[in-house]
Write an enzyme that holds these catalytic residues in place. Structure first.
Site, PDB file in Angstrom:
ATOM      1  N   GLU A 155     -18.265  -6.870 -13.689  1.00 23.22           N
ATOM      2  CA  GLU A 155     -19.283  -7.516 -13.647  1.00 23.22           C
ATOM      3  C   GLU A 155     -19.234  -9.065 -14.064  1.00 23.22           C
ATOM      4  O   GLU A 155     -18.920  -9.265 -15.117  1.00 23.22           O
ATOM      5  CB  GLU A 155     -20.698  -6.844 -14.160  1.00 23.22           C
ATOM      6  N   GLU A 238     -32.319 -10.180 -18.586  1.00 23.70           N
ATOM      7  CA  GLU A 238     -32.175  -8.892 -18.843  1.00 23.70           C
ATOM      8  C   GLU A 238     -33.444  -8.637 -20.499  1.00 23.70           C
ATOM      9  O   GLU A 238     -33.227  -9.696 -21.071  1.00 23.70           O
ATOM     10  CB  GLU A 238     -31.055  -8.479 -19.727  1.00 23.70           C
TER      11      GLU A 238
END
Length: 373
Positions: A155, A238
């Protein structure tokens, strides 16, 4: 009491929307979003711009979260509750191009092999708030296979902005210039995949860039290979605490297949190499001496050797190289005194580690992204 035409139209509209959502679930596609479509289901989705999928993606909390899909992006309408800032976030409300957990965006060219992508231009415009703890994160997912489900191997996170005492996974490993900008680089792992994060030194609300610049930087660091696949690109937030009002005002992502153009960040000629791995093993622990021989026609400087540790194996210290992260797919990076491997020459480094179960040697040695014998 006779229902009014207005109520009949509203009821019919709700019925049609529910039917469309059901059909979308059955065929694995997200329903197209009308202007300002509210999504409060934990993993609810909608399609915007006819080509991107907005996802509520509330995976780290039971508290209510809602996003509103707009014509060009989304905004976080409700974000109840909070989680500790030294752990994972509450969610990742976002939108994406590509494939994510069995759902693919309409007409996407992804997954696509990295060495078969000429360019992947993208544009993003964020809307920030000050009364929350969060990061604005652009995610790029890579995997050795063209998978359209589950967790990918690596990622890449681009932190456009952060508010509060939160930080990327792992630890800082230096800085890099990517896409003409300077970034602080962190590497680590979350137990499921390797993570490399590029953190902006100050808030970056808008930017047009090529996703492949970050992919090639990741390949050069040994955390991916050119024969891997780009599976999706995602933009969102996030949140750890609150977050209502955060928005992706606009988003674009295009993948152009073909031969990548030459450039300063393009990997150089393929390098032939040979690795000798010599372990010394005892119950629960080991040391290893590694020699990297350059059997190619040109020198390698600086050298980076990637390899994969077996499950349950962890590196605790290293010498003559910096080795990160401590488990999974790791990269040994040369130090100043041994940065060059001339043609026909070699360099050596070593590390100490622990293991559970049965000891096994690493696999998948690659120098500069090219497999070694």
């Amino acid at each position: 009491m006779r229902a009014s035409p207005h109520r009949l139209r509203a009821a019919l509209g709700a019925l049609l929307l529910a039917f469309a959502t059901l059909v979308a679930m059955l065929v694995g596609t997200a329903p197209a979003a009308a202007a300002d479509t509210l999504i409060c289901e934990q993993y609810g989705t909608a399609t915007v711009q006819g080509r991107y999928v907005v996802q509520n993606n509330r995976w780290g909390t039971a508290a209510t979260q809602c996003v509103t899909a707009t014509d060009t992006g989304f905004r976080l309408t409700r974000a109840d509750g909070s989680v500790p800032t030294d752990g994972p976030p509450k969610a990742y409300p976002s939108l994406f191009n590509g494939c994510h957990y069995t759902r693919c965006s309409p007409g996407t060219a992804l997954p696509a092999r990295i060495d078969g992508i000429a360019a992947a231009p993208s544009g993003i415009s964020y809307g920030f708030v000050g009364d929350a703890v969060y990061n604005a994160s652009y995610d790029i997912w890579l995997d050795p296979t063209p998978r359209t489900d589950g967790v990918n191997r690596t990622e890449i996170m681009i932190w456009f902005h952060k508010v509060g005492p939160v930080q990327p996974i792992g630890s800082p490993v230096g800085t890099a210039t990517v896409g003409g900008r300077s970034w602080q680089v962190w590497t680590g792992g979350n137990g499921s995949n390797d993570v490399i994060s590029f953190v902006a030194p100050s808030a970056l609300a808008e930017w047009n860039f090529d996703v492949m610049d970050f992919v090639r930087e990741t390949v050069s660091r040994g955390m991916a290979r050119n024969d891997w696949y780009l599976t999706s690109v995602q933009a969102g937030f996030e949140p750890w605490q609150n977050g209502a009002g955060l928005a992706v005002n606009s988003f674009s992502s295009t993948v152009t297949l073909g031969t990548p153009p030459p450039g300063p960040e393009e990997p150089g000629p393929a390098t032939a190499c040979r690795v000798t791995f010599t372990p010394n093993v005892w119950t629960g622990g080991f040391t290893a001496d590694v020699t990297v021989a350059n059997t190619g026609p040109t020198a390698v400087e600086p050298w980076k050797l990637a390899f994969t540790l077996p499950a349950g194996h962890r590196i605790t210290q290293a010498w003559n190289a910096a080795v990160t992260p401590s488990s999974g797919t790791v990269t040994a990076t040369a130090l100043a005194h041994n940065a060059r491997i001339p043609a026909g020459g070699s360099q050596s480094f070593g590390f100490q580690g622990t293991y559970s179960g049965t000891f096994a040697p690493p696999s998948g040695f690659a120098l500069g992204g090219v497999p070694c014998s």
